[in-house]
Design an enzyme around this catalytic site. Structure first.
Site, mmCIF file in Angstrom:
data_model
loop_
_atom_site.group_PDB
_atom_site.id
_atom_site.type_symbol
_atom_site.label_atom_id
_atom_site.label_comp_id
_atom_site.label_asym_id
_atom_site.label_seq_id
_atom_site.Cartn_x
_atom_site.Cartn_y
_atom_site.Cartn_z
ATOM 1 N N PRO A 248 9.446 2.356 1.958
ATOM 2 C CG PRO A 248 11.613 2.192 1.135
ATOM 3 C CD PRO A 248 10.665 3.148 1.784
ATOM 4 N N GLY A 249 8.589 -0.991 2.676
ATOM 5 C CA GLY A 249 8.236 -1.904 3.752
ATOM 6 C C GLY A 249 6.960 -1.580 4.488
ATOM 7 C CB THR A 250 4.600 1.232 4.460
ATOM 8 O OG1 THR A 250 4.773 1.524 3.084
ATOM 9 C CG2 THR A 250 5.453 2.149 5.288
ATOM 10 C CB THR A 253 4.211 -5.415 -2.513
ATOM 11 O OG1 THR A 253 5.149 -4.467 -3.016
ATOM 12 C CG2 THR A 253 4.123 -6.574 -3.477
ATOM 13 C CG HIS A 467 7.265 21.890 15.495
ATOM 14 N ND1 HIS A 467 8.150 22.905 15.238
ATOM 15 C CD2 HIS A 467 6.511 21.757 14.376
ATOM 16 C CE1 HIS A 467 7.936 23.380 14.025
ATOM 17 N NE2 HIS A 467 6.944 22.688 13.471
ATOM 18 C CD GLU A 468 4.271 18.594 13.362
ATOM 19 O OE1 GLU A 468 3.257 19.192 12.969
ATOM 20 O OE2 GLU A 468 5.365 18.661 12.772
HETATM 21 P P1 ADP Z 1 6.426 -2.419 0.274
HETATM 22 O O1 ADP Z 1 5.901 -2.995 -0.998
HETATM 23 O O2 ADP Z 1 5.618 -1.257 0.766
HETATM 24 O O3 ADP Z 1 7.861 -2.089 0.254
HETATM 25 P P2 ADP Z 1 5.796 -5.012 1.260
HETATM 26 O O4 ADP Z 1 4.351 -5.066 0.962
HETATM 27 O O5 ADP Z 1 6.674 -5.700 0.299
HETATM 28 O O6 ADP Z 1 6.260 -3.515 1.419
HETATM 29 O O7 ADP Z 1 6.038 -5.545 2.726
HETATM 30 C C1 ADP Z 1 6.982 -6.520 3.010
HETATM 31 C C2 ADP Z 1 6.482 -7.456 4.082
HETATM 32 O O8 ADP Z 1 6.345 -6.786 5.322
HETATM 33 C C3 ADP Z 1 5.108 -8.014 3.795
HETATM 34 O O9 ADP Z 1 5.186 -9.154 3.020
HETATM 35 C C4 ADP Z 1 4.556 -8.287 5.174
HETATM 36 O O10 ADP Z 1 5.004 -9.524 5.649
HETATM 37 C C5 ADP Z 1 5.191 -7.211 6.007
HETATM 38 N N1 ADP Z 1 4.292 -6.065 6.145
HETATM 39 C C6 ADP Z 1 4.513 -4.825 5.675
HETATM 40 N N2 ADP Z 1 3.509 -4.000 5.986
HETATM 41 C C7 ADP Z 1 2.595 -4.730 6.658
HETATM 42 C C8 ADP Z 1 1.318 -4.423 7.229
HETATM 43 N N3 ADP Z 1 0.790 -3.185 7.168
HETATM 44 N N4 ADP Z 1 0.655 -5.418 7.840
HETATM 45 C C9 ADP Z 1 1.181 -6.658 7.903
HETATM 46 N N5 ADP Z 1 2.372 -6.998 7.390
HETATM 47 C C10 ADP Z 1 3.093 -6.057 6.767
HETATM 48 ZN ZN ZN Z 2 6.066 22.902 11.607
HETATM 49 MG MG MG Z 3 6.954 -3.417 -2.688
#
Ligand code: ADP
Ligand code: ZN
Ligand code: MG
Length: 647
Positions: A248-250, A253, A467-468
């Site tokens: 989540p948050g990567t 979206t 380890h890695e």
């Molecule tokens: P996910 O859908 O993977 O849970 P989101 O796309 O909703 O994550 O990310 C939430 C917010 O975090 C985005 O709107 C953005 O502001 C910030 N964010 C997340 N990843 C990035 C990234 N790789 N580069 C820039 N901003 C990011």
């Molecule tokens: Zn290993």
């Molecule tokens: Mg999302």
């Protein structure tokens, strides 16, 4: 530590494996997803929008009818006793009488009055009075039987339509409440509203940082949508579905929005949760509707966020959820229903790929998986820079420093830190954000993350790094081992604190004894490095050891590669059902042989382990330098690795 992700492309389970897996999927499909699977049609096709229209027109018509009715008929009406009624006739107040079955209606004033002017109406319940008609005649009053038609309209209105309308209103209200955030079953028009064309979201790939591999893949998708000819002319296959997988948050979206923003094609965005409805069939109808629209608007992108909400494996759900299952089936049917050439590309996003139904991941559906990794040091800094542009930063702000202090943070966390820092600056009465604000913001965020177990501590990080590196170095110095593609100490997936990726140079179906032993070496390399450096070992290698032991055992019992039982199979796998191993292998040998197998496995493992320890001790300088680099940068690419190893 490397558990799940280590040696992703392990080919040890040889020929036959793949084919069998396919069969199993096929079976899943027939059970549920195949085109012949009958799905229930929803009772009303709610999401078409018609229903909503008609109900509001209906209510409006009702109100108009009532207005007209009251406008043309009585403005004031009074119910009087029969005797008073007769008096009113006698004294000439009433000039016209309508004789109805249930009551008589007398109208005061002239009949030719302008519509809308005040008309007094008297009503009475009739008494069987033979002198009534003669009275009317004597006064010269016009009388007629009341029009039954008018009455029936009014009574129908009162008796049927109004209660029905009321029930509808209450019904609607109830479901809106139950449906939570406006996704209630009765919000018929909603689905259409969610199919937003986000062609001009303004989000581009420049807004995304630190997910370079995912970006590369998606740039290709955009390119296809823009110039499909280029790919089709050469006979290339375009992916039908691309699944974004990551914590989540990567930025999954965000990436999908960037695709939409850059492609300049219609973009339908839906969240998996939107499909899951209370009523069986509604979700499936929405999927059908969505794809119908998508096909009309092709080329376009359909983005299904939080795919796991509908795509959960049908096998693992104890009590079947009919609604979700039907929705999933419909999705599978729709995805099969168009060719890759039709120009509809489906993007999916999930942070729980392991719960997805296997049928979703089959070729022709989400045939491409793109991992959106947590950002490494450089990635974090880039993300911070993107978000810092919106905020006034003081001169002392050092984003590299911030990136260094935030291992394990994802894009959303970093965006949050910048924002939190700005709030702290405002609270302190400053007009720009200082480094101390950001550091404080990190601490605040960190506390929350630690609770959710997403960060590992410094000591563990160091263990993971050694380890890695141990795995990678062993691979580098083992003949025939697959080359190291990437080393990372960024946690990925469940339980994997780091990983070393090796890509086979070619597809392999056969392996020599030497290669199998090499695999064991690489697997043991992680723990060996831990022991050399820390003089103790950790639980992180448990998966490695399990796999090493499995290989060693197979060497003896399955491949006939031991000294004592050369060219003999000691176990026979029991018959498999559609590729699913029953897990029981029949032992076809004596206790003594069993003892020999166990001892031999132990001998192989300890022999190899000793050798690996020796190797890593010899290379301890490289081990240290690579680990240091890994701790600093968090990921090391194959090029960097080759250079450092000097091979
Ligand atoms: P996910 O859908 O993977 O849970 P989101 O796309 O909703 O994550 O990310 C939430 C917010 O975090 C985005 O709107 C953005 O502001 C910030 N964010 C997340 N990843 C990035 C990234 N790789 N580069 C820039 N901003 C990011
Ligand atoms: Zn290993
Ligand atoms: Mg999302």
């Amino acid at each position: 530590m490397a558990s799940d992700e280590d040696f992703k492309n392990d080919n040890i389970n040889m020929a036959g494996d793949k084919k069998d897996k396919g069969c199993w999927d096929e079976d899943c499909d027939k059970k549920g997803g195949g085109p012949d699977h009958k799905h229930q049609e929803p009772l009303f096709n709610f999401n078409k929008g018609q229903f909503k229209f008609s109900i509001w027109y209906f209510v409006a018509a009702l109100i108009i009818i009532m207005l007209i009715n009251s406008f043309f008929t009585s403005n004031t009406s009074e119910t009087v006793s029969f005797s008073s009624f007769k008096d009113l006739i006698s004294n000439g107040t009433i000039t016209e009488v309508q004789i109805g079955k249930d009551y008589y209606t007398g109208t005061a004033g002239s009949t030719g009055s302008i519509p809308g002017s005040q008309i007094q109406v008297y009503r009475t319940i009739p008494v069987d009075d033979p002198s009534f008609i003669p009275l009317l005649d004597s006064k010269g009053i016009k009388y007629s039987a009341a029009s039954q038609r008018g009455n029936s309209l009014i009574s129908m209105l009162l008796g049927w339509i109004i209660p029905f309308a009321l029930i509808m209103v209450v019904w609607r209200f109830m479901f809106n409440k139950m449906g939570g955030s406006g996704a209630g079953v009765m919000s018929f028009g909603k689905n259409n509203a969610q199919l937003v064309a986000e062609g001009d979201t303004g989000t581009t790939f420049d807004d995304v940082a630190g997910a370079d591999e995912a970006k590369e893949e998606l740039v290709e998708v955009v390119d296809f949508l823009k110039t499909p000819r280029k790919y089709l002319d050469i006979g290339g296959k375009i992916p039908k579905g691309v699944l974004l997988v990551g914590s989540p948050g990567t930025g999954k979206t965000l990436l999908a929005r960037a695709v939409a923003g850059s492609a300049g094609v219609p973009f339908f965005r839906l969240s998996g949760a939107d499909f899951v409805e209370m009523f069986v069939g509604v979700g499936a109808a929405r999927v059908r509707d969505l794809f119908k629209q998508a096909r009309e608007k092709a080329p376009c992108i359909v983005f299904i966020d939080e795919l796991d909400a509908i795509g959960k494996s049908r096998l693992n759900v104890a009590a079947g959820n009919d609604e979700r299952e039907q929705t999933l089936n419909q999705l599978l049917v729709e995805m099969d229903g168009f060719s890759a050439k039709s120009g509809v590309i489906i993007l999916g996003a999930t942070n729980r790929p392991e719960v997805l139904d296997a049928a979703l991941l089959r070729p022709g559906r989400f045939d491409r998986q793109v991992v959106v990794d947590k950002p490494d040091l450089a990635g974090r800094e880039a993300i911070l820079r993107i978000h810092a542009t919106d905020v006034k930063m003081g001169g002392d702000v050092n984003l590299t420093e911030i990136a260094k202090s935030t291992p394990g943070f994802v894009g959303a966390d970093l965006a949050n830190i910048i924002n939190e820092g700005a709030l702290l600056a405002v609270r302190a009465g400053r007009s720009e954000v200082l480094q101390e604000d950001l550091m404080e913001a990190i601490e605040k965020t960190m506390a929350g993350l630690q609770k959710r177990n997403r960060l590992i501590n410094k000591k563990e990080r160091k263990i993971v790094a050694y380890h890695e590196t141990g795995h990678a170095l062993t691979a580098a110095f083992t003949d025939g081992a697959d080359p190291v593609q990437k080393i990372s100490i960024i946690p990925r997936g469940i339980g994997a604190l780091g990983y070393t990726l090796q890509t086979p140079t070619e597809d392999r179906f056969l392996m020599t004894k030497q290669e199998l032993l090499g695999k064991i070496d690489v697997l043991l390399g992680g723990r060996a490095a831990e022991e050399i450096i820390f003089n103790e070992v950790s639980t992180g290698a448990s998966n490695d050891i399990t796999r090493a032991t499995d290989i060693a055992r197979s060497l003896i019992t399955e491949y006939g590669m031991s000294d004592k039982f050369e060219n003999m199979v000691l176990t026979k796998r029991s018959a498999t059902f559609l590729g699913q191993e029953s897990g029981m292998s029949q032992r076809e040998y004596s206790e003594t042989t069993q003892q020999y197998v166990d001892e031999e496995v132990a001998k192989i493992i300890s022999g190899r382990y000793e050798q690996v320890v020796k190797l890593l001790k010899e290379k301890s300088a490289i081990l240290e330098s690579i680990t240091a680099k890994l701790l600093e940068k968090e990921t090391i690419t194959s090029d960097e690795f080759t250079q450092m190893v000097g091979a």
